[in-house]
Design a protein around this motif. Structure first.
Motif, PDB file in Angstrom:
ATOM      1  N   GLU A   1      -2.578 -14.818   8.815  1.00 44.75           N
ATOM      2  CA  GLU A   1      -2.891 -13.398   8.918  1.00 44.75           C
ATOM      3  C   GLU A   1      -2.442 -12.632   7.680  1.00 44.75           C
ATOM      4  O   GLU A   1      -1.450 -12.996   7.025  1.00 44.75           O
ATOM      5  CB  GLU A   1      -2.222 -12.789  10.154  1.00 44.75           C
ATOM      6  N   ASN A   2      -3.192 -11.552   7.389  1.00 42.31           N
ATOM      7  CA  ASN A   2      -2.776 -10.642   6.321  1.00 42.31           C
ATOM      8  C   ASN A   2      -1.522  -9.887   6.745  1.00 42.31           C
ATOM      9  O   ASN A   2      -1.109  -9.917   7.908  1.00 42.31           O
ATOM     10  CB  ASN A   2      -3.893  -9.624   6.031  1.00 42.31           C
ATOM     11  N   VAL A   3      -0.943  -9.178   5.785  1.00 48.33           N
ATOM     12  CA  VAL A   3       0.249  -8.367   6.080  1.00 48.33           C
ATOM     13  C   VAL A   3      -0.121  -7.333   7.143  1.00 48.33           C
ATOM     14  O   VAL A   3      -1.163  -6.674   7.043  1.00 48.33           O
ATOM     15  CB  VAL A   3       0.744  -7.653   4.800  1.00 48.33           C
ATOM     16  N   PRO A   4       0.672  -7.150   8.172  1.00 45.12           N
ATOM     17  CA  PRO A   4       0.331  -6.183   9.223  1.00 45.12           C
ATOM     18  C   PRO A   4       0.406  -4.739   8.716  1.00 45.12           C
ATOM     19  O   PRO A   4       1.217  -4.402   7.860  1.00 45.12           O
ATOM     20  CB  PRO A   4       1.373  -6.454  10.305  1.00 45.12           C
ATOM     21  N   VAL A   5      -0.469  -3.892   9.283  1.00 39.70           N
ATOM     22  CA  VAL A   5      -0.491  -2.465   8.953  1.00 39.70           C
ATOM     23  C   VAL A   5       0.542  -1.752   9.811  1.00 39.70           C
ATOM     24  O   VAL A   5       0.484  -1.808  11.044  1.00 39.70           O
ATOM     25  CB  VAL A   5      -1.890  -1.863   9.191  1.00 39.70           C
ATOM     26  N   THR A   6       1.478  -1.059   9.165  1.00 41.54           N
ATOM     27  CA  THR A   6       2.508  -0.319   9.917  1.00 41.54           C
ATOM     28  C   THR A   6       2.228   1.181   9.962  1.00 41.54           C
ATOM     29  O   THR A   6       2.845   1.904  10.735  1.00 41.54           O
ATOM     30  CB  THR A   6       3.889  -0.562   9.299  1.00 41.54           C
ATOM     31  N   GLY A   7       1.290   1.644   9.152  1.00 41.70           N
ATOM     32  CA  GLY A   7       0.968   3.073   9.167  1.00 41.70           C
ATOM     33  C   GLY A   7       0.084   3.446   8.001  1.00 41.70           C
ATOM     34  O   GLY A   7      -0.258   2.614   7.143  1.00 41.70           O
TER      35      GLY A   7
ATOM     36  N   GLN B   1      -6.230   0.637  13.553  1.00 40.32           N
ATOM     37  CA  GLN B   1      -5.876  -0.507  12.718  1.00 40.32           C
ATOM     38  C   GLN B   1      -4.368  -0.759  12.678  1.00 40.32           C
ATOM     39  O   GLN B   1      -3.931  -1.824  12.209  1.00 40.32           O
ATOM     40  CB  GLN B   1      -6.390  -0.283  11.291  1.00 40.32           C
ATOM     41  N   GLU B   2      -3.582   0.194  13.138  1.00 37.69           N
ATOM     42  CA  GLU B   2      -2.125   0.019  13.127  1.00 37.69           C
ATOM     43  C   GLU B   2      -1.726  -1.092  14.088  1.00 37.69           C
ATOM     44  O   GLU B   2      -2.235  -1.207  15.196  1.00 37.69           O
ATOM     45  CB  GLU B   2      -1.419   1.318  13.515  1.00 37.69           C
ATOM     46  N   GLY B   3      -0.765  -1.925  13.646  1.00 36.40           N
ATOM     47  CA  GLY B   3      -0.293  -3.035  14.476  1.00 36.40           C
ATOM     48  C   GLY B   3      -1.119  -4.283  14.337  1.00 36.40           C
ATOM     49  O   GLY B   3      -0.800  -5.299  14.951  1.00 36.40           O
ATOM     50  N   LEU B   4      -2.179  -4.231  13.530  1.00 33.69           N
ATOM     51  CA  LEU B   4      -3.022  -5.394  13.273  1.00 33.69           C
ATOM     52  C   LEU B   4      -2.901  -5.778  11.798  1.00 33.69           C
ATOM     53  O   LEU B   4      -2.455  -4.972  10.977  1.00 33.69           O
ATOM     54  CB  LEU B   4      -4.477  -5.089  13.607  1.00 33.69           C
ATOM     55  N   PRO B   5      -3.284  -6.991  11.459  1.00 31.92           N
ATOM     56  CA  PRO B   5      -3.260  -7.362  10.040  1.00 31.92           C
ATOM     57  C   PRO B   5      -4.203  -6.481   9.240  1.00 31.92           C
ATOM     58  O   PRO B   5      -5.202  -5.967   9.769  1.00 31.92           O
ATOM     59  CB  PRO B   5      -3.745  -8.824  10.047  1.00 31.92           C
TER      60      PRO B   5
ATOM     61  N   ASP C   1       1.881  -0.500   0.483  1.00 29.63           N
ATOM     62  CA  ASP C   1       3.291  -0.710   0.193  1.00 29.63           C
ATOM     63  C   ASP C   1       3.755  -2.024   0.807  1.00 29.63           C
ATOM     64  O   ASP C   1       3.124  -2.548   1.742  1.00 29.63           O
ATOM     65  CB  ASP C   1       4.119   0.444   0.769  1.00 29.63           C
ATOM     66  N   PRO C   2       4.874  -2.569   0.303  1.00 19.64           N
ATOM     67  CA  PRO C   2       5.396  -3.826   0.859  1.00 19.64           C
ATOM     68  C   PRO C   2       5.706  -3.747   2.343  1.00 19.64           C
ATOM     69  O   PRO C   2       5.664  -4.764   3.047  1.00 19.64           O
ATOM     70  CB  PRO C   2       6.676  -4.068   0.040  1.00 19.64           C
ATOM     71  N   ASP C   3       5.999  -2.534   2.850  1.00 19.45           N
ATOM     72  CA  ASP C   3       6.321  -2.405   4.267  1.00 19.45           C
ATOM     73  C   ASP C   3       5.096  -2.269   5.156  1.00 19.45           C
ATOM     74  O   ASP C   3       5.216  -2.042   6.363  1.00 19.45           O
ATOM     75  CB  ASP C   3       7.243  -1.201   4.493  1.00 19.45           C
ATOM     76  N   GLY C   4       3.877  -2.411   4.578  1.00 21.30           N
ATOM     77  CA  GLY C   4       2.665  -2.390   5.383  1.00 21.30           C
ATOM     78  C   GLY C   4       2.004  -1.038   5.495  1.00 21.30           C
ATOM     79  O   GLY C   4       0.982  -0.909   6.177  1.00 21.30           O
TER      80      GLY C   4
END
Length: 644
Positions: free
Chosen positions: A133-139, A160-164, A197-200
């Protein structure tokens, strides 16, 4: 048929070849070394498994019995399985599985490190699909938005939040964001930059499309400031197509231009901003008119006039008109057959002192056979100044106030005729003298009154949708004379419903009444005629201190007229209507001539738009209620402009 060992070894060799060939073609983007690392994983089958295959056919040995999804944490496994064409129970097919891996990748949630690993089992092949999976989206962090709120934009992204991270979904969201802006008229808005960003957190930077400068071109007579004062879009604000369209429609409505258009170009100094050029094609606005025709009120008439809709290039309107007629066209026993004389002059300043206030000055003089007072002659002259201003807090609403002076003089037109009418109805001479003096009352008046208009119609000439509502009050203070002070209040509303592309269904109503004092006969409300209830002659329903009326009308283009070269001919409309109305507190004249006081009619007609004049109506109406002493066979009417 059972396998012997030789046959089993053949199956192993075929399976190894198939798996090796499949894995080599999974993703062309990877190097051979990467392909071996990512996709080729052929394990030996131990002897324990060989024994389990002794009672299996070749087809059983290459049939997929189980499919597993490995590596997914946020994406539901069933959603991935739904993308596979290969199913449990089908034979192993390397081409089909290769297409399935592409379909999984197209979901957008995964890196290119997708593998299909077949494993030999006792019952056949277990296929393992391995994903990363890709990096998850956090916001999401949205910047650059001013005219559209962040909440509206985030509604298009929150799913899309909470998904890759999903490039496909993100691209669709970018289109949705730009469509959100375009639907509001901000057609130049674009998503300018996206980063993560690295944090998604995904950063979205918007360029809404600001106006750097506004230019005018094509005008030679019209002053630049006259055009610019009709343009509400401003330098520094975000360009809105809907707003500029209203501005261009307002410019075109001045009738000073044959065409008005806009040109948008990116600024050479700042590509994030835009230059707007308003191009106009001026037309000859001053004209002298000589004409004639026939009217149900004035009979055959001739007229001469002058009009300029762009007086001195300042956007002002100036018009004068003199009209003389032959008299009543049809025999009418309550109207004097007199040649009418009428004069009117108008001056309009649409932007008084460069403000939003407008001013209209009117002067008039009329010497006509009266339709208010039977067999009377009506002489009026005076003037009026009206000041109007749009109310900013409520779009499409404007308020006005008028101040005027008018002298009204009534006199006998056919004394013997009116005396005979009183005698026929059984009235005494004393009553006749008293009542007739009351009917002929006049005076000099100062008039004052406010008004409001709410108009959302999409066109003045041929509206197909929108509302038009108005309300007004006018007090007439008697300066001299014998009729007394009086006041009137009225309100009207119309709603246009589009039918198809160019047809319209109209529903409208109007109500009016006295408010202060009794209305003298010359100022009473009358029903019947082209501007009230069609199918009746002017005033044939009667006069009163108030009235209420309604109309429904269907308007549609003339078939095949769209092939005609001239636009005003293409704009002709056929109309089918029904009118109804009733009077309140009928005057003596209504009873004297046995007028019904109410009426309903149906009919049809034509609406012809005439340049610099407006819509001209030719209608035939047929009364379906009592007409009193009127024409039972219906009536043709002629009118200029909307009925109310």
């Amino acid at each position: 048929m059972n396998f012997n060992k030789g046959k089993i070894y053949s199956v192993l060799l075929i399976t190894a070849f198939v798996l090796s060939d499949f894995s080599q073609n999974c993703f062309a983007k990877n190097t051979p070394d990467e392909e071996k690392k990512q996709f080729i994983e052929v394990k030996s089958i131990d002897t324990g498994n060989i024994k389990t295959l002794e009672n299996k056919t070749y087809d059983d040995a290459i049939t997929i019995k189980e499919i597993y999804i490995d590596g997914n944490n946020l994406v539901n496994a069933q959603n991935i399985l739904n993308k596979l064409n290969i199913k449990v129970g089908t034979k192993f097919d390397k081409d089909l599985i290769q297409e399935d891996l592409k379909n999984i990748y197209k979901m957008g949630y995964f890196t290119e490190k997708i593998k299909a690993v077949p494993q030999q089992t006792a019952s056949g092949i277990a296929l393992r699909i391995q994903v990363e999976e890709n990096v998850p989206v956090t916001g999401f962090n949205v910047t650059g938005n001013n005219v559209v709120s962040g909440e509206e934009i985030l509604k298009l992204l929150n799913n899309q939040e909470g998904l890759p991270q999903n490039i496909t979904e993100l691209n669709n969201s970018i289109k949705d964001i730009e469509k959100l802006y375009a639907d509001k008229g901000y057609i130049l808005a674009r998503v300018q930059k996206i980063s993560d960003d690295p944090d998604g957190v995904i950063n979205i930077q918007l360029n809404e499309g600001k106006i750097q400068e506004i230019n005018i071109s094509g005008n030679t007579k019209t002053k630049d400031f006259v055009i610019k004062r009709n343009i509400t879009v401003a330098v520094g604000e975000v360009y809105n197509e809907n707003k500029l369209k209203q501005d261009l429609a307002r410019l075109y409505g001045t009738q000073a231009f044959s065409d008005v258009r806009r040109v948008i170009s990116a600024s050479p100094d700042d590509p994030d901003k835009y230059k707007i050029t308003v191009e106009v094609d001026e037309k000859r606005t001053g004209s002298i008119s000589l004409g004639g025709g026939v009217d149900t009120e004035t009979g055959f008439f001739g007229s001469v006039g002058y009009a300029d809709n762009n007086f001195r290039g300042l956007g002002q309107e100036l018009s004068t008109n003199f009209n003389v007629g032959s008299g009543v066209m049809f025999n009418d026993n309550d109207v004097v057959d007199k040649a009418p004389l009428q004069f009117e002059a108008n001056f309009v300043e649409p932007r008084l002192k460069n403000t939003l206030n407008s001013m209209r000055l009117t002067a008039f003089a009329r010497d006509i056979a009266s339709y208010q007072v039977p067999l009377g002659i009506e002489k009026r002259f005076g003037g009026e100044a009206e000041f109007a201003r749009p109310i900013k807090k409520i779009p499409n609403l404007a308020g006005s106030i008028s101040l005027g002076v008018e002298k009204v003089r009534m006199k006998e037109g056919d004394e013997s005729g009116i005396n005979q009418k009183f005698r026929e109805e059984g009235y005494t001479d004393a009553f006749r003298v008293s009542k007739r003096a009351e009917q002929l009352e006049g005076g000099t008046y100062l008039t004052l009154g406010p008004g409001v208009v709410y108009d959302t119609r999409n066109s003045i000439i041929n509206p197909t949708e929108g509302w038009c509502a108005s309300a007004s009050f006018k007090e007439s203070f008697m300066v001299s004379g014998d009729a007394g002070t009086f006041g009137k209040i009225s309100g009207a509303i119309k709603k246009y419903y589009p039918v198809g592309e160019k047809s319209t269904f109209l529903v409208g109503g109007k109500i009016a009444s006295r408010l202060v004092g009794d209305l003298p006969e010359f100022a009473a409300f009358r029903l019947g005629g082209p501007y009230s209830i069609r199918g009746f002659r002017e005033g044939d329903i009667g006069n009163g201190q108030g009235f209420m009326m309604a109309t429904t009308e269907f308007r549609t283009p003339i078939p095949f007229m769209n092939r005609v070269k001239y636009k005003f001919l293409r704009d002709i409309r056929a109309a089918f209507f029904a009118d109804a109305g009733t009077l309140f507190h009928k005057t003596f004249t209504t009873d004297l001539y046995d007028r019904p006081g109410y009426g309903i009619s149906v009919g049809s007609g034509l609406i012809v738009p005439i340049p610099m004049l407006g819509p001209v109506r030719f209608d035939y109406g047929y009364p379906i209620t009592n007409v009193g002493g009127g024409n039972k066979k219906g009536n043709f009417t002629f009118a200029v402009g909307e009925r109310y």
